[in-house]
Design an enzyme around this catalytic site. Structure first.
Site, PDB file in Angstrom:
ATOM      1  N   GLU A   1       8.084 -55.901 -25.059  1.00  0.00           N
ATOM      2  CA  GLU A   1       8.638 -54.934 -23.873  1.00  0.00           C
ATOM      3  C   GLU A   1       7.764 -55.521 -22.664  1.00  0.00           C
ATOM      4  O   GLU A   1       6.811 -55.116 -22.951  1.00  0.00           O
ATOM      5  CB  GLU A   1       8.935 -53.658 -24.143  1.00  0.00           C
ATOM      6  CG  GLU A   1       9.583 -53.155 -22.970  1.00  0.00           C
ATOM      7  CD  GLU A   1       9.895 -51.477 -23.175  1.00  0.00           C
ATOM      8  OE1 GLU A   1       8.787 -50.830 -23.896  1.00  0.00           O
ATOM      9  OE2 GLU A   1      10.921 -50.765 -22.992  1.00  0.00           O
TER      10      GLU A   1
ATOM     11  N   CYS B   1      14.631 -48.790 -19.811  1.00  0.00           N
ATOM     12  CA  CYS B   1      14.434 -48.944 -21.384  1.00  0.00           C
ATOM     13  C   CYS B   1      15.368 -49.969 -21.760  1.00  0.00           C
ATOM     14  O   CYS B   1      15.240 -50.753 -22.648  1.00  0.00           O
ATOM     15  CB  CYS B   1      14.488 -47.645 -22.054  1.00  0.00           C
ATOM     16  SG  CYS B   1      15.842 -46.791 -21.685  1.00  0.00           S
TER      17      CYS B   1
ATOM     18  N   GLU C   1      13.413 -41.380 -28.067  1.00  0.00           N
ATOM     19  CA  GLU C   1      14.222 -42.544 -27.377  1.00  0.00           C
ATOM     20  C   GLU C   1      12.984 -43.431 -26.858  1.00  0.00           C
ATOM     21  O   GLU C   1      12.110 -43.157 -26.069  1.00  0.00           O
ATOM     22  CB  GLU C   1      14.661 -41.993 -26.304  1.00  0.00           C
ATOM     23  CG  GLU C   1      15.866 -41.046 -26.589  1.00  0.00           C
ATOM     24  CD  GLU C   1      17.167 -41.470 -27.348  1.00  0.00           C
ATOM     25  OE1 GLU C   1      17.233 -42.756 -27.325  1.00  0.00           O
ATOM     26  OE2 GLU C   1      17.780 -40.534 -27.833  1.00  0.00           O
TER      27      GLU C   1
HETATM   28  P1  NAD Z   1       4.350 -43.845 -22.812  1.00  0.00           P
HETATM   29  O1  NAD Z   1       4.547 -43.565 -24.234  1.00  0.00           O
HETATM   30  O2  NAD Z   1       2.877 -44.309 -22.387  1.00  0.00           O
HETATM   31  O3  NAD Z   1       4.296 -42.210 -22.220  1.00  0.00           O
HETATM   32  C1  NAD Z   1       5.502 -41.318 -22.490  1.00  0.00           C
HETATM   33  C2  NAD Z   1       4.941 -39.807 -22.206  1.00  0.00           C
HETATM   34  O4  NAD Z   1       4.124 -39.694 -23.365  1.00  0.00           O
HETATM   35  C3  NAD Z   1       4.160 -39.481 -20.996  1.00  0.00           C
HETATM   36  O5  NAD Z   1       4.741 -38.068 -20.432  1.00  0.00           O
HETATM   37  C4  NAD Z   1       2.630 -39.396 -21.367  1.00  0.00           C
HETATM   38  O6  NAD Z   1       1.877 -38.681 -20.858  1.00  0.00           O
HETATM   39  C5  NAD Z   1       2.920 -38.774 -22.805  1.00  0.00           C
HETATM   40  N1  NAD Z   1       1.989 -39.384 -23.963  1.00  0.00           N
HETATM   41  C6  NAD Z   1       1.138 -40.331 -24.032  1.00  0.00           C
HETATM   42  N2  NAD Z   1       0.293 -40.651 -25.110  1.00  0.00           N
HETATM   43  C7  NAD Z   1       0.701 -39.227 -25.720  1.00  0.00           C
HETATM   44  C8  NAD Z   1       0.297 -38.976 -27.214  1.00  0.00           C
HETATM   45  N3  NAD Z   1      -0.515 -39.561 -27.767  1.00  0.00           N
HETATM   46  N4  NAD Z   1       0.959 -37.841 -27.543  1.00  0.00           N
HETATM   47  C9  NAD Z   1       1.893 -37.198 -26.858  1.00  0.00           C
HETATM   48  N5  NAD Z   1       2.429 -37.562 -25.426  1.00  0.00           N
HETATM   49  C10 NAD Z   1       1.704 -38.687 -25.084  1.00  0.00           C
HETATM   50  O7  NAD Z   1       5.551 -44.397 -21.981  1.00  0.00           O
HETATM   51  P2  NAD Z   1       5.438 -44.831 -20.497  1.00  0.00           P
HETATM   52  O8  NAD Z   1       4.527 -46.038 -20.368  1.00  0.00           O
HETATM   53  O9  NAD Z   1       5.207 -43.904 -19.716  1.00  0.00           O
HETATM   54  O10 NAD Z   1       7.057 -45.132 -20.187  1.00  0.00           O
HETATM   55  C11 NAD Z   1       7.529 -46.383 -20.574  1.00  0.00           C
HETATM   56  C12 NAD Z   1       8.118 -46.632 -22.022  1.00  0.00           C
HETATM   57  O11 NAD Z   1       9.208 -45.688 -22.151  1.00  0.00           O
HETATM   58  C13 NAD Z   1       8.847 -47.863 -22.170  1.00  0.00           C
HETATM   59  O12 NAD Z   1       8.545 -48.360 -23.468  1.00  0.00           O
HETATM   60  C14 NAD Z   1      10.285 -47.645 -22.009  1.00  0.00           C
HETATM   61  O13 NAD Z   1      11.146 -48.338 -22.871  1.00  0.00           O
HETATM   62  C15 NAD Z   1      10.489 -46.346 -22.777  1.00  0.00           C
HETATM   63  N6  NAD Z   1      11.553 -45.606 -22.335  1.00  0.00           N
HETATM   64  C16 NAD Z   1      12.600 -45.360 -23.266  1.00  0.00           C
HETATM   65  C17 NAD Z   1      13.817 -44.732 -22.771  1.00  0.00           C
HETATM   66  C18 NAD Z   1      15.041 -44.610 -23.845  1.00  0.00           C
HETATM   67  O14 NAD Z   1      15.701 -43.732 -23.466  1.00  0.00           O
HETATM   68  N7  NAD Z   1      14.958 -45.267 -24.991  1.00  0.00           N
HETATM   69  C19 NAD Z   1      14.226 -44.365 -21.452  1.00  0.00           C
HETATM   70  C20 NAD Z   1      12.988 -44.566 -20.738  1.00  0.00           C
HETATM   71  C21 NAD Z   1      11.747 -45.005 -21.023  1.00  0.00           C
END
Ligand code: NAD
Length: 487
Positions: free
Chosen positions: A380, A283, A249
């Protein structure tokens, strides 16, 4: 100050390294807790605990209604602790208390109640077969599920992953983002309090290092990820090594599409909510306003007037509409996009004012004169920055709505029902809201198209994605297999 650990094998534990990180209140910049900082060794322990709980049971071998009963118990405890949980996300994430209390938490209760009802109502199948042959097509849990989630809806994002994975009989290792660990640790504790056996739900804290170690772990059977598209791609690459099933997601650049025939009062409220709710950190944030040219100027003015009435402040006050962004990094990122928009030639139609002298607050901002190719209209931002783009007619609206790499959600505002349905069919997005916005039901699947994701959360669809197929054929005659020269 609180100290919190990982939840592994039913106990709260420090990191193997003894390292911790601080989590801060984004409204005050004060440290509120020291959290065990997870690395590969902690992930190993959590996955081993989940693996043991999966293979030795009793979780997956419990009667399905017993798993359901325990999930309903989790729902009951969340309901009882709602005020406390709402406060945790307010101080750890900066989410306005009233949004948590009246929005997220009731939804979390319903998610656990909904999935509590599924395990004994999701039958396998028997397909018509030839005489003498009988088949069963059944679903089995994958095993150990890694749930990796972002900070923008901490408790809700964790519940969305956990409930269907558990309902299907999997054990889980959850990793919340490093910015907002508190409520997910509490969710792990609630599952234990409800009577879910130790090791079935494990929570590892930490950042990218812990996330990557979890995604690459050889004992994981499925990954369910919510977060940015960039990290989603890294996870998909890690999963490709082991051909693991993945649910993603991801990010969005969702349009609010406003026609001149819409009920403008209702539409102003909806567009405002979608653009600035949770300070634009959703998101599905409606970060692009596509508005019919004939009303663009008037609508933008009405929107700016409504934005000026938003109450920006401390998220723990129930009067606050907009809290701060989650951290310094997000604040810098949003400010950069505001500068970029100005440099690209967009006009500032409205910019709010911040009176706080500390905290990661950013004023809501509306850009007009935005063209679809500008980066502020394509990327975004994840903050309260709205781009206004006029359109000529229905065809132009569809073209502009679809002119981005993302396909998560859209809202369409019109009093013409036929047009609303035509738009819903033509827009490339996983969710389309008509004359409403940012609305979810636990029973209705939710997922992204294009670069916004793979697979679904919510609904029986999500339950299904936490199971794998097994087909069983039974020969109930005495006829022998004949092949070749025969035996
Ligand atoms: P992010 O991708 O930086 O981090 C998300 C999670 O992944 C965190 O727990 C982080 O520690 C972990 N992570 C980071 N690098 C990783 C790697 N290489 N391997 C595995 N895990 C890793 O996202 P963010 O900045 O925390 O959140 C914002 C983003 O989330 C926005 O793009 C938003 O649109 C998206 N989002 C999507 C939905 C949806 O349902 N589509 C819902 C909420 C947020």
């Amino acid at each position: 100050m609180q100290k919190r650990g990982h939840i592994i094998g039913g106990k709260e534990a420090p990191s193997v390294s003894g390292k911790t990180f601080a989590t801060t209140n984004p409204a005050t910049e004060e440290v509120i807790a020291e959290i065990a900082d997870g690395a590969a060794q902690d992930v190993d322990l959590a996955v081993a605990s989940a693996r043991k709980a999966y293979t030795e049971g009793p979780w997956r071998s419990l009667p399905p209604w017993e798993r359901g009963r325990l999930l309903a118990k989790v729902a009951e405890i969340i309901r009882r602790k709602s005020d406390e949980l709402a406060l945790l996300d307010a101080i750890d994430c900066g989410k306005p208390l009233k949004d948590n209390k009246y929005g997220d938490l009731p939804l979390c209760v319903r998610i656990f109640e909904y999935y509590g009802g599924v395990p004994d109502k999701y039958p396998g199948k028997v397909h018509p077969s030839e005489r003498g042959m009988f088949n069963l097509s059944i679903r089995e849990p994958y095993g150990v599920v890694a749930g990796i989630v972002p900070w923008n809806y901490p408790f809700l994002n964790s519940c969305i992953k956990l409930a269907p994975a558990l309902a299907a009989g999997n054990t889980v290792v959850l990793k919340m983002a490093e910015q907002t660990p508190l409520s997910t640790i509490e969710l792990g504790a609630i599952c234990l309090e409800a009577g879910i056996p130790p090791g079935v739900v494990n929570v590892v804290n930490g950042g990218r290092e812990a996330g990557a170690a979890l995604a690459q772990h050889p004992q994981i059977d499925k990954i369910s990820f919510t977060g940015s598209t960039a990290t989603g791609k890294a996870i998909l690459r890690a999963a490709a090594e082991r051909i693991l099933p993945v649910t993603l997601e991801l990010g969005g650049k969702s349009p609010s599409v406003v026609f001149a025939d819409a009920d403008l009062e209702q539409t102003v409220a909806g567009v405002l909510f979608s653009a600035f709710f949770n300070a634009g950190q959703i998101c599905t944030t409606g970060s692009r306003l596509l508005v019919e040219e004939s009303i663009a100027a008037e609508f933008t003015e009405r929107l700016a007037a409504a934005a000026a009435r938003l109450r920006i402040g401390d998220p723990v006050l129930e009067t606050t509409d907009l809290g701060p962004l989650v951290d310094k990094t997000q604040l810098a990122r949003v400010r950069q996009y505001v500068e970029l928009g100005k440099a690209e030639g967009a006009q500032v139609a409205y910019e709010g004012r911040i009176s706080a002298t500390r905290g990661y607050f950013v004023a809501p901002l509306i850009f007009s004169a935005v063209t679809p190719s500008m980066r502020i209209a394509q990327e975004e931002i994840f903050g309260p920055v709205l781009s206004v783009i006029p359109f000529q007619d229905e065809a132009d609206a569809v073209k502009k709505a679809n002119d981005v790499a993302y396909g998560l959600a859209a809202s369409v505002w019109t009093s013409n029902f036929g047009r609303a349905l035509r738009m819903a069919q033509a827009i490339e997005a996983g969710s389309v809201w008509m004359n409403t916005v940012e609305y979810w039901e636990p029973s209705v699947p939710y997922g992204g198209q294009k670069q916004s994701g793979l697979g679904e959360d919510f609904g029986l669809e999500a339950y299904h994605t936490y199971t794998k197929a097994k087909s069983i054929f039974m020969n109930y005659t005495s006829s022998k297999l004949t092949w070749g020269a025969g035996t």
